[in-house]
Design a protein around this motif. Structure first.
Motif, PDB file in Angstrom:
ATOM      1  N   ALA A   6       2.017  -1.097  -3.799  1.00 42.99           N
ATOM      2  CA  ALA A   6       2.205  -1.407  -2.381  1.00 42.99           C
ATOM      3  C   ALA A   6       2.138  -0.170  -1.507  1.00 42.99           C
ATOM      4  CB  ALA A   6       3.559  -2.095  -2.177  1.00 42.99           C
ATOM      5  N   ASP A   7       2.044   1.006  -2.112  1.00 44.09           N
ATOM      6  CA  ASP A   7       2.101   2.229  -1.308  1.00 44.09           C
ATOM      7  C   ASP A   7       1.275   3.330  -1.969  1.00 44.09           C
ATOM      8  OD1 ASP A   7       4.049   3.545   0.984  1.00 44.09           O
ATOM      9  OD2 ASP A   7       3.471   4.986  -0.554  1.00 44.09           O
ATOM     10  N   TYR A   8       0.479   4.006  -1.131  1.00 47.16           N
ATOM     11  CA  TYR A   8      -0.318   5.142  -1.592  1.00 47.16           C
ATOM     12  C   TYR A   8      -0.126   6.336  -0.657  1.00 47.16           C
ATOM     13  CZ  TYR A   8      -2.716   1.722  -4.541  1.00 47.16           C
ATOM     14  OH  TYR A   8      -3.003   0.751  -5.472  1.00 47.16           O
ATOM     15  N   SER A   9       1.006   6.380   0.025  1.00 46.21           N
ATOM     16  CA  SER A   9       1.240   7.419   1.021  1.00 46.21           C
ATOM     17  C   SER A   9       1.534   8.757   0.343  1.00 46.21           C
ATOM     18  CB  SER A   9       2.384   6.999   1.941  1.00 46.21           C
ATOM     19  OG  SER A   9       3.556   6.751   1.195  1.00 46.21           O
ATOM     20  N   PHE A  10       1.829   9.762   1.159  1.00 52.11           N
ATOM     21  CA  PHE A  10       2.036  11.123   0.669  1.00 52.11           C
ATOM     22  C   PHE A  10       3.071  11.146  -0.458  1.00 52.11           C
ATOM     23  CE2 PHE A  10       4.104  15.238   0.691  1.00 52.11           C
ATOM     24  CZ  PHE A  10       3.033  16.105   0.785  1.00 52.11           C
TER      25      PHE A  10
ATOM     26  N   MET B 212      -6.114   6.199  10.404  1.00 46.89           N
ATOM     27  CA  MET B 212      -5.445   4.900  10.464  1.00 46.89           C
ATOM     28  C   MET B 212      -3.926   5.081  10.362  1.00 46.89           C
ATOM     29  SD  MET B 212      -8.027   2.709  10.488  1.00 46.89           S
ATOM     30  CE  MET B 212      -7.225   1.189   9.984  1.00 46.89           C
ATOM     31  N   ASP B 213      -3.207   3.942  10.473  1.00 50.07           N
ATOM     32  CA  ASP B 213      -1.760   3.983  10.294  1.00 50.07           C
ATOM     33  C   ASP B 213      -1.372   4.341   8.868  1.00 50.07           C
ATOM     34  OD1 ASP B 213      -1.558   3.232  12.897  1.00 50.07           O
ATOM     35  OD2 ASP B 213      -1.192   1.121  12.496  1.00 50.07           O
ATOM     36  N   ARG B 214      -2.207   3.963   7.911  1.00 45.06           N
ATOM     37  CA  ARG B 214      -1.941   4.225   6.500  1.00 45.06           C
ATOM     38  C   ARG B 214      -3.126   4.956   5.893  1.00 45.06           C
ATOM     39  NH1 ARG B 214       3.385   3.237   4.885  1.00 45.06           N
ATOM     40  NH2 ARG B 214       4.204   1.568   6.199  1.00 45.06           N
TER      41      ARG B 214
END
Length: 717
Positions: free
Chosen positions: A359-363, A424-426
């Motif tokens: 669900a997440d690939y952020s920093f 983008m936002d993500r």
């Protein structure tokens, strides 16, 4: 099977049927014939089952991630605001809170409808998502049957799309509504466009209706496209999709006497054209494009951009994207583009092997590309170039047009959400693959059919035809069934990950172990549920990934307070104070730590700093008063508690604190009055009963003191 063998098979089939030899036949340019308008019941049933069954276990999922802010506590939804409110700048300023540039008014309208129909229950929202996914798949089947030469190919691509596990974030999470609505209206617009602008046949228009009918269909395309754009901006991919689809329908086909209608054999004719012939053919195809059919979508796009600019302040919005959500928002253009290419490679990996989903690939799960020698960037760049070159080569081959179309479709749909045009936002999200994944499904379906043909060949049946239930067809069915079972199994196993916050965070932490946000969110969840040891472990991991993560540091400090590790709690909170010197809650927490460490002077100063930043902070007032009392500054404490009671006059505990300070200052009469007021508000307030008993004893009212003390002791838990 070799090219010579395939030619031999076709020649034999033509000889048996009495047709002219393909060598002597004069070439003919005609548009691709669609696989028919009639939708077979079996195809409808298969798509229905593929779209619904794997997602049935998602209906009991709850609200997760952004659903809470967007839906559960959204005052506009609770107040049942008029639909027009969701198109205004005021709503999106409140919703985005300077950390996002979303503009998805139609998605919010759909949530408002969910609220009016059955309240904001998760079941209703998830059921809506599932029905949208089903409708999308049916529209897609209809569109592909008009576009592609074979019903089997259209059905295969649709089934793969319906079952692909990468769609679980879009369908199983309520927050995927925007992508579903965009795909719904985009496919509807595409289908109507295909009906309104059929390919030209020998210079004549293939449309059988009148100009009024075509005008009505064109207006319908425009409306659908506008609705798709108001769902999410990525729907602007419709324009290149319309162009690619119209080019696909204008491909060069062999003479009809060599074509078996049951198999549409012309799709697999292997001969390739020279480059000069390709360019000449492309020019003729462009000349036959329905340019008038693009006027409505272009007008819709222009109108949408004007509305978006007026609402958001600019085309891309003015919010500052948090570094943790998308670090590409704060890097130079070259670094952003290289990292965006690397992310394209990650998207391709998810499409090819969708068994490690997050669900997440952020920093810092996706590391930034700072050098052209980065292996991830080089691999992704090579893959993308190979795909584009392959699509160009396949487009020159009469059997490769669908695969080429799928590749170009993927890039047309992924570019708007890939951080290439703007940040983008993500940095990356699986829900953004919902529409682009159709390109992959088209390529995979084409390869499956091609593989079956290479293995089985084309054997002439009775009267020179080919049986629709030949070995080739059964091999296609077997391959598709195998892939479909794998996809369905992974989708069913993935859906429970979206059941609640804990399930989602745990699954994301397993797949994205380097995401600071995932570990931070998981730590907050553990803290809220009283598991401070696990919270400390997760938050320390988040801070290790990103040492300047303010929320994780703040929650780590609070967790260490609960664990009794005051010195390390102060260390974490002190770092947050450096990062967020304008945040009053940080100084309040630091003051609480110093108070428990016995550093009363520091605690008093920190509580005063909190009130300087937030004069109405009730907790800071109360803590300051108690701290002053502990330091023996009773008169100052009395002033603070009196000020506090001006804000909260009906809180028994505040009257009790005032009474304690007054008593310590020697003002017994006023202290007694404050105690009696506290007991009036809360007859069972033990501290006030005991303090009043002591005051009575000091003033020689022993009987009343004993009565009050007995009353307090009876109330003792």
């Amino acid at each position: 099977m070799s090219k010579a063998k395939r030619k031999e098979d076709r020649t034999a089939a033509a000889s048996v049927s009495g047709a002219q030899s393909p060598v002597a036949a004069e070439p003919l340019v005609v548009p691709i014939r669609s696989s028919g308008r009639r939708l077979p019941t079996l195809s409808l049933l298969l798509v229905l089952l593929a779209a619904l069954l794997p997602y049935l276990n998602s209906l009991d999922n709850g609200f997760v991630l952004d659903d809470h802010e967007l839906i559960v506590v959204n005052p506009y939804l609770k107040g049942a605001a008029a639909p027009g409110a969701f198109f205004t700048a005021e709503f999106w300023d409140d919703c985005n809170q300077d950390r996002s540039n979303r503009y998805q008014p139609l998605a919010m309208v759909s949530f408002a409808l969910n609220h009016r129909l059955g309240g904001l229950e998760p079941f209703g929202c998830h059921l809506t998502n599932l029905l949208l996914h089903l409708t999308i798949c049916l529209l897609l089947l209809l569109a592909l049957r008009r576009l592609l030469p074979r019903g089997m190919l259209a059905l295969t691509a649709t089934l793969l799309f319906a079952l692909h596990p990468v769609h679980t974030e879009t369908v199983s999470a309520v927050g995927g509504r925007a992508e579903l609505l965009a795909a719904l209206f985009l496919f509807a617009a595409w289908l109507v466009h295909l009906a309104a602008w059929p390919p030209r046949d020998n210079g004549s228009d293939g449309f059988t209706g009148g100009w009024r009918h075509r005008l009505g269909l064109s207006l319908l395309v425009t409306c659908f496209f506008l609705l798709a754009l108001f769902s999410t901006a990525s729907a602007m991919a419709l324009l290149p999709i319309l162009l690619l689809g119209d080019l696909l329908r204008q491909k060069k086909a062999p003479p009809p006497e060599l074509t078996d209608p049951a198999e549409d054999d012309e799709f697999y004719t292997p001969d390739r054209q020279p480059v000069w012939q390709t360019l000449e053919s492309l020019g003729r195809q462009l000349a036959r494009l329905p340019l008038a059919g693009y006027a409505g979508p272009l007008a819709a796009l222009a109108g949408y951009l004007v509305i978006r600019h007026r609402t958001m302040g600019s085309l891309i919005g003015n919010a500052v994207i948090p570094y943790l959500d998308n670090p590409l928002a704060g890097v130079d253009t070259v670094e952003r583009l290289m990292t965006a290419v690397k992310i394209l490679g990650e998207y391709l990996r998810l499409l090819i092997w969708p068994f490690h989903l997050s669900a997440d690939y952020s920093f810092n799960q996706v590391t930034l590309v700072t050098s052209p020698a980065d292996p991830g960037f080089l691999a992704a760049l090579a893959a993308c170039l190979a795909m584009l070159v392959g699509a160009t080569v396949l487009s020159r081959s009469k059997r490769g047009h669908v695969a080429a179309f799928g590749i170009f479709f993927f890039f047309s749909a992924i570019i708007p959400v890939s951080n290439i045009v703007f940040a983008m936002d993500r940095i990356m999200a699986e829900r953004l693959l919902y529409l682009p994944s159709l390109g992959f499904c088209l390529v995979l379906a084409s390869l499956i059919c091609l593989l079956a043909r290479e293995i089985c060949g084309s054997k002439p049946g009775k009267n020179g035809g080919t049986s629709p239930w030949s070995l080739q067809s059964w091999l296609v069915i077997a391959l598709v069934s195998l892939i479909a079972l794998c996809y369905a199994g992974r989708t069913v196993s993935r859906n429970p990950d979206w059941h609640d916050q804990q399930s989602l965070f745990l699954s994301a932490a397993a797949v994205s172990p380097n995401s600071a946000l995932v570990h931070g969110d998981l730590g907050v969840w553990y803290f809220e549920h009283g598991d401070y040891t696990q919270a400390n472990r997760s938050l320390e991991r988040a801070v290790a990934i990103h040492p300047d993560f303010p929320i994780a540091l703040y929650m780590l400090g609070r967790t260490r307070i609960e664990l009794g590790d005051m010195e390390r709690a102060r260390e974490a909170l002190g770092r947050v104070a450096e990062l967020r010197p304008d945040h009053p809650e940080i100084f309040l927490a630091l003051g609480a730590v110093d108070f428990r460490l016995g550093r009363l002077e520091n605690a008093t100063s920190l509580f005063r700093q909190t009130l300087d930043l937030d004069p109405e902070n009730i907790w800071a007032m109360e803590s300051l008063g108690i701290s002053l009392s502990r330091r023996g500054l009773y008169e100052e404490a009395v002033q603070v508690f009196q000020s506090l009671l001006e804000h909260r006059p009906h809180e028994a505990n505040h009257h009790f604190n005032l009474a304690t300070a007054l008593r310590s200052a020697g003002r017994l009469e006023e202290a007694e009055a404050a105690c009696r007021k506290a007991i009036e508000l809360d007859p069972d307030h033990q501290g006030s009963l005991i303090t009043l008993a002591d005051i009575c004893r000091q003033t020689d009212r022993e009987k009343e003191a004993n009565t009050l003390r007995d009353r307090a002791l009876r109330r003792q838990p």
